[in-house]
Scaffold this motif. Structure first.
Motif, mmCIF file in Angstrom:
data_model
loop_
_atom_site.group_PDB
_atom_site.id
_atom_site.type_symbol
_atom_site.label_atom_id
_atom_site.label_comp_id
_atom_site.label_asym_id
_atom_site.label_seq_id
_atom_site.Cartn_x
_atom_site.Cartn_y
_atom_site.Cartn_z
ATOM 1 N N MET A 179 -13.973 1.859 14.164
ATOM 2 C CA MET A 179 -13.417 1.081 13.058
ATOM 3 C C MET A 179 -13.039 1.973 11.882
ATOM 4 N N LEU A 180 -13.728 3.090 11.720
ATOM 5 C CA LEU A 180 -13.357 4.045 10.683
ATOM 6 C C LEU A 180 -11.948 4.566 10.933
ATOM 7 N N MET A 181 -11.654 4.920 12.178
ATOM 8 C CA MET A 181 -10.317 5.384 12.531
ATOM 9 C C MET A 181 -9.290 4.273 12.367
ATOM 10 N N VAL A 182 -9.674 3.041 12.754
ATOM 11 C CA VAL A 182 -8.779 1.899 12.568
ATOM 12 C C VAL A 182 -8.464 1.718 11.088
ATOM 13 N N GLY A 183 -9.466 1.941 10.228
ATOM 14 C CA GLY A 183 -9.253 1.824 8.793
ATOM 15 C C GLY A 183 -8.248 2.836 8.275
ATOM 16 N N ILE A 184 -8.344 4.077 8.760
ATOM 17 C CA ILE A 184 -7.389 5.102 8.345
ATOM 18 C C ILE A 184 -5.977 4.705 8.755
ATOM 19 N N ILE A 185 -5.840 4.204 9.984
ATOM 20 C CA ILE A 185 -4.518 3.782 10.466
ATOM 21 C C ILE A 185 -4.011 2.586 9.660
ATOM 22 N N THR A 186 -4.907 1.629 9.355
ATOM 23 C CA THR A 186 -4.520 0.486 8.529
ATOM 24 C C THR A 186 -4.087 0.936 7.148
ATOM 25 N N GLY A 187 -4.799 1.906 6.587
ATOM 26 C CA GLY A 187 -4.413 2.447 5.294
ATOM 27 C C GLY A 187 -3.035 3.085 5.330
ATOM 28 N N VAL A 188 -2.736 3.752 6.441
ATOM 29 C CA VAL A 188 -1.402 4.340 6.596
ATOM 30 C C VAL A 188 -0.334 3.256 6.565
ATOM 31 N N ILE A 189 -0.592 2.145 7.261
ATOM 32 C CA ILE A 189 0.381 1.044 7.294
ATOM 33 C C ILE A 189 0.596 0.472 5.898
ATOM 34 N N THR A 191 -0.025 1.928 3.019
ATOM 35 C CA THR A 191 0.607 2.947 2.176
ATOM 36 C C THR A 191 2.088 3.087 2.481
ATOM 37 N N SER A 192 2.434 3.082 3.766
ATOM 38 C CA SER A 192 3.836 3.235 4.152
ATOM 39 C C SER A 192 4.680 2.083 3.623
ATOM 40 N N ILE A 193 4.127 0.868 3.665
ATOM 41 C CA ILE A 193 4.874 -0.295 3.166
ATOM 42 C C ILE A 193 5.076 -0.210 1.657
ATOM 43 N N VAL A 211 2.594 4.026 -6.791
ATOM 44 C CA VAL A 211 1.227 4.425 -6.451
ATOM 45 C C VAL A 211 0.225 3.538 -7.184
ATOM 46 N N ASN A 212 0.516 3.146 -8.417
ATOM 47 C CA ASN A 212 -0.353 2.192 -9.124
ATOM 48 C C ASN A 212 -0.494 0.896 -8.329
ATOM 49 N N ARG A 213 0.614 0.410 -7.819
ATOM 50 C CA ARG A 213 0.589 -0.821 -7.028
ATOM 51 C C ARG A 213 -0.268 -0.633 -5.771
ATOM 52 N N LEU A 214 -0.142 0.522 -5.139
ATOM 53 C CA LEU A 214 -0.949 0.808 -3.949
ATOM 54 C C LEU A 214 -2.437 0.797 -4.285
ATOM 55 N N PHE A 215 -2.813 1.400 -5.439
ATOM 56 C CA PHE A 215 -4.219 1.509 -5.807
ATOM 57 C C PHE A 215 -4.786 0.204 -6.368
ATOM 58 N N ILE A 216 -3.963 -0.817 -6.459
ATOM 59 C CA ILE A 216 -4.454 -2.162 -6.742
ATOM 60 C C ILE A 216 -4.605 -2.959 -5.443
ATOM 61 N N ILE A 217 -3.587 -2.887 -4.593
ATOM 62 C CA ILE A 217 -3.576 -3.679 -3.357
ATOM 63 C C ILE A 217 -4.643 -3.202 -2.377
ATOM 64 N N THR A 300 8.377 12.866 2.790
ATOM 65 C CA THR A 300 8.061 12.062 1.619
ATOM 66 C C THR A 300 6.577 11.693 1.632
ATOM 67 N N ILE A 301 6.100 11.071 0.548
ATOM 68 C CA ILE A 301 4.689 10.655 0.485
ATOM 69 C C ILE A 301 4.364 9.686 1.614
ATOM 70 N N ALA A 302 5.233 8.688 1.806
ATOM 71 C CA ALA A 302 4.993 7.715 2.877
ATOM 72 C C ALA A 302 4.954 8.388 4.235
ATOM 73 N N GLU A 303 5.813 9.399 4.430
ATOM 74 C CA GLU A 303 5.843 10.088 5.726
ATOM 75 C C GLU A 303 4.598 10.934 5.945
ATOM 76 N N THR A 304 4.098 11.592 4.879
ATOM 77 C CA THR A 304 2.922 12.432 5.077
ATOM 78 C C THR A 304 1.670 11.609 5.349
ATOM 79 N N THR A 305 1.631 10.338 4.921
ATOM 80 C CA THR A 305 0.474 9.518 5.270
ATOM 81 C C THR A 305 0.412 9.273 6.777
ATOM 82 N N GLN A 306 1.549 9.400 7.469
ATOM 83 C CA GLN A 306 1.550 9.242 8.926
ATOM 84 C C GLN A 306 0.754 10.346 9.615
#
Length: 487
Positions: A179-189, A191-193, A211-217, A300-306
């Motif tokens: 589930m930890l790995m699933v969380g990282i993948i979910t975070g990527v999704i 963040t990418s959106i 990024v402010n919006r990301l750190f709220i959601i 880009t930032i979104a791409e590096t989260t992948q």
């Protein structure tokens, strides 16, 4: 790519009328680790990239401030003792978990606002004395972040001990890692959106808003997951009352005692050294992998989260493959040696991928490195269980949790410092290199190359570890250490 300690101590089983955990309940508890995976992505997958690449903060400063939270790990001892002795909101564990995760969410957003202050002043006046107070404040906030993380994760680990028995505990560990790995993948999704509209070299205001919006959601999602995961669990399943006569719970561990026990014999000292070198070598790229993708590959930032998704998927597959096929066939020590060798080759592959400047090649290299991490993670855990004795299993596993956090914090700082050193040695300014520029590649290659060397050193240390010798003298060594502590 940071990952919290989810190993569990093993107290003696107690008879209880409480119901046993179903698989569905175990999966529900694992959702909490999913939330921790999302938060680790925000700090090591997004915030460090923004500081190093977009805001031109020196890598050592960025990595050092983020790593402060790792060095607060000894606080887990105090929070564990508090959750044992002092109920909060009517619960021994759940109250600490909820208030802790809420504090994590709030502090992460406040830390981001300080990062913007650092960025604004750096862009206006360059790096200088006007920035230093804000860097100090960021370090203080990450120290508070580490305390909040300890306040939520340690009582959660204790809750897992309270609600599980010997038969279900190993399944809880496996589900937690997955589930930890699933969380990282979910975070990527997520963040990418949220960050998809941001292009490379986007204006500062656009980056800040997204990024402010990301750190709220994302933190709001994490808090909701934590409450969903734990609400009602303690009241229905906890066996803490029946086990309250136990004296040597993990939560009563002190750092000094743990280190004395770990170094009480030659074998424990060797194994501790192996774990230290392995952790430093495995996690040194944590704070610089996303900047590597941005500076050398033009992502880009979104791409590096992948990159985190690729690493997480590789780690998950490596854990499953190793547990079912590798360890039963070749044994624990050979599995770890295989993982170290594979990791060293993958780190060389990370360097060579820079010659192509192709993001797809980098993603493939990171995925393969993730599989090596999975092999090492599972192999080290099962080997660690052999290098304990039943009477003090919780002490050894708890001490490893502290050692891992300290080593990972050191690895983060060391990775950033080596990147800055590489830039000095090979030339090239902070974040100014063109995509594929050789000097930038050499600077990052210095970090990856030293990680590969560290893997080979870890193999050498592991070759000197003798499980049979440990098992024959460990009880005497531990007894002597505990008696000395009481004198």
């Amino acid at each position: 790519m940071s990952s919290p300690d989810v190993s569990l101590p093993s107290p003696p089983p107690a008879q209880s009328a409480r119901p046993n955990l179903s698989l569905l309940t175990m999966l529900r508890l694992g959702v909490f680790n999913m939330g921790l995976g999302i938060m680790s992505l925000l700090t090591l997958g997004v915030l460090n990239r923004v500081m190093i690449e977009e805001l031109r903060v020196p890598a050592l400063i960025a990595a050092g401030t983020i790593a402060v939270h790792q060095f607060m790990a000894p606080a887990r001892v105090w929070f564990g003792q508090m959750s044992d002795a002092r109920p909060l909101l009517g619960y021994h564990r759940s109250g600490y978990i909820w208030l802790g995760i809420g504090s994590v969410a709030v502090i992460s957003f406040l830390a981001l606002q300080v990062v913007w202050q650092i960025g604004s002043r750096t862009l206006e006046n360059g790096w200088g004395p006007a920035v230093y107070p804000w860097v100090g404040l960021l370090g203080v906030l990450f120290a508070a972040y580490g305390l909040a993380l300890s306040a939520t994760s340690t009582p959660f680990t204790a809750l897992l001990v309270d609600v599980s028995d010997e038969d279900s505990r190993s399944r809880l560990v496996s589900i937690g890692w997955a589930m930890l790995m699933v969380g990282i993948i979910t975070g990527v999704i997520i963040t990418s959106i949220v960050l998809k509209p941001i292009e490379l070299d986007a204006p500062f205001e656009q980056v800040r808003s997204a990024v402010n919006r990301l750190f709220i959601i994302a933190p709001a999602v994490v808090c909701a997951l934590a409450v969903f995961s734990t609400y009602g669990i303690e009241r229905k399943y906890s066996r803490l009352r029946e086990r309250s006569s136990l004296k040597d719970r993990e939560d009563n561990l002190t750092l000094g005692k743990a280190l004395r026990i770990l170094t009480a014999s030659r074998q424990t000292g060797l194994f501790f050294s192996f774990l230290l070198v392995l952790s430093l070598s495995l996690f040194m790229q944590d704070a610089i992998l996303e900047p590597y993708g941005g500076e050398v590959f033009g992502m880009t930032i979104a791409e590096t989260t992948q990159l985190n998704a690729a690493f997480g998927m590789g780690t998950l597959l490596g854990i499953i493959f190793t547990g079912w096929l590798v360890v039963p066939r070749i044994g624990k020590q050979r599995t770890v040696k295989l993982g170290c060798t594979w990791a060293a080759l993958c780190l060389v592959g990370l360097i060579l991928s820079g010659l192509t400047a192709s993001p797809q090649v980098l993603l493939s290299a990171v995925f393969l490195f993730g599989t090596a991490s999975g092999v090492l993670t599972l192999g080290a855990i099962v080997l660690m269980l052999d290098l304990t004795v039943a009477e003090t299993a919780g002490t050894f596993i708890g001490a490893w949790g502290l050692a891992q956090a300290i080593a990972r914090g050191s690895a983060t700082v060391l990775g950033g410092g080596l990147l800055d050193l590489g830039r000095v040695i090979f030339g090239g300014g902070q974040g100014t290199a063109a995509v594929g520029e050789p000097n930038a590649l050499l600077a990052y290659g210095l970090v990856f190359g030293l990680q590969a060397v560290g893997m080979m050193v870890a193999i050498g240390l592991l070759s000197r570890v003798d499980i049979h010798e440990f098992q024959s003298n460990a009880k005497a060594a531990i007894t002597a250490a505990l008696e000395s502590d009481m004198d």
